[in-house]
Design an enzyme around this catalytic site. Structure first.
Site, PDB file in Angstrom:
ATOM      1  N   CYS A 109       0.849  -1.191   0.000  1.00  0.00           N
ATOM      2  CA  CYS A 109       0.000   0.000   0.000  1.00  0.00           C
ATOM      3  C   CYS A 109       0.882   1.238   0.000  1.00  0.00           C
ATOM      4  O   CYS A 109       1.887   1.299   0.727  1.00  0.00           O
ATOM      5  CB  CYS A 109      -0.904  -0.010   1.231  1.00  0.00           C
ATOM      6  N   HIS A 157     -10.254   1.133   1.332  1.00  0.00           N
ATOM      7  CA  HIS A 157      -9.719   2.399   1.845  1.00  0.00           C
ATOM      8  C   HIS A 157     -10.838   3.363   2.218  1.00  0.00           C
ATOM      9  O   HIS A 157     -10.740   4.094   3.217  1.00  0.00           O
ATOM     10  CB  HIS A 157      -8.851   3.069   0.774  1.00  0.00           C
ATOM     11  N   HIS A 168      -9.074  -3.450  -2.784  1.00  0.00           N
ATOM     12  CA  HIS A 168      -8.119  -2.679  -1.988  1.00  0.00           C
ATOM     13  C   HIS A 168      -8.543  -1.217  -1.895  1.00  0.00           C
ATOM     14  O   HIS A 168      -8.591  -0.631  -0.792  1.00  0.00           O
ATOM     15  CB  HIS A 168      -6.727  -2.798  -2.626  1.00  0.00           C
ATOM     16  N   GLU A 169      -8.869  -0.614  -3.039  1.00  0.00           N
ATOM     17  CA  GLU A 169      -9.215   0.808  -3.040  1.00  0.00           C
ATOM     18  C   GLU A 169     -10.573   1.066  -2.384  1.00  0.00           C
ATOM     19  O   GLU A 169     -10.748   2.063  -1.670  1.00  0.00           O
ATOM     20  CB  GLU A 169      -9.185   1.361  -4.462  1.00  0.00           C
TER      21      GLU A 169
END
EC number: 3.5.1.88
Length: 225
Positions: free
Chosen positions: A137, A183, A179-180
């Protein structure tokens, strides 16, 4: 062998008001150079970002998307969420055109992903298959760990013009999407990671930089059947 994904708890809602978000964006756009990427420990990374509902005008939103794209390219990375620039807004940019070893690409199901921006995204698995690979990351520089993620997902999101979209993603593209999107809920990849696999970049390169994770799994003792 498929392994189970780890659940991730969402963070508390951001305390930023709409006017504070717009002010933060205007400050960012006023910088002469590229803004720094926020690192782990900053509260913005652990809070649920505000859904986008018009906090910015069309020009500001377009400029923010382009600035995020520039930061992602410079990093370099394959995705960047607005909280990583200190903006608690449900916005992320994604793109993957890295030249990767063909063997690794095949094992990881990594194919090019054209640039696009997503607002207010959410995803759901399609099927039960999972994939486990090392990932890192930009907000946790210098480390990587194995994360088990859904191999196939369906993403629901909005384009910057406000239109709704739904699209399916598989393999490495699905990993980037997850993953995004995580966030924007206050999550980091370490929340889902096998912590025994955690390695700094130098040790990963020296010992575990294989297309798959079998060597690391045996050597570090994680994800044992």
């Amino acid at each position: 062998m498929d392994f189970e994904t780890r659940p991730m708890a969402a963070g508390p809602d951001t305390t930023f008001t709409a006017s504070e978000i717009r002010s933060a964006v205007q400050d960012l756009l006023g910088l002469e150079g590229l803004p720094p990427i926020v690192q782990v420990g900053h509260p913005v990374l652990r809070q649920r970002a505000a859904p986008y509902d018009g906090q910015l005008d069309d020009t500001e939103l377009a400029q923010l998307v382009e600035r995020m794209r520039d930061v992602m390219h410079a990093a370099p990375g394959v995705g960047l969420a607005a909280p990583q620039l200190g903006i608690p807004l449900q916005l992320a940019v994604l793109e993957d055109h890295f030249d990767v070893d063909p063997v690794a690409s095949e094992i990881r199901q990594r194919t090019p992903l054209g640039f696009f921006a997503i607002l207010n995204p959410g995803y759901e698995p399609e099927g039960t298959a999972t994939a486990s690979f090392y990932e890192g990351c930009l907000s946790m520089r210098g480390f990587q760990a194995v994360v088990t993620r859904h191999r196939d997902v369906r993403l629901h999101y909005q384009h910057p013009d406000g239109s709704a979209a739904t699209a399916g993603f598989s393999g490495w593209q699905a990993r980037i999407v997850q993953h995004e999107t995580d966030h924007l809920q206050g999550g980091l990849y370490v929340d889902r990671a096998e912590l025994r696999s955690l390695a700094n970049d130098a040790e990963y390169s020296a010992h575990w930089a294989y297309p798959g994770i079998d060597e690391a799994r045996r050597g570090l003792g994680f994800l044992n059947p």
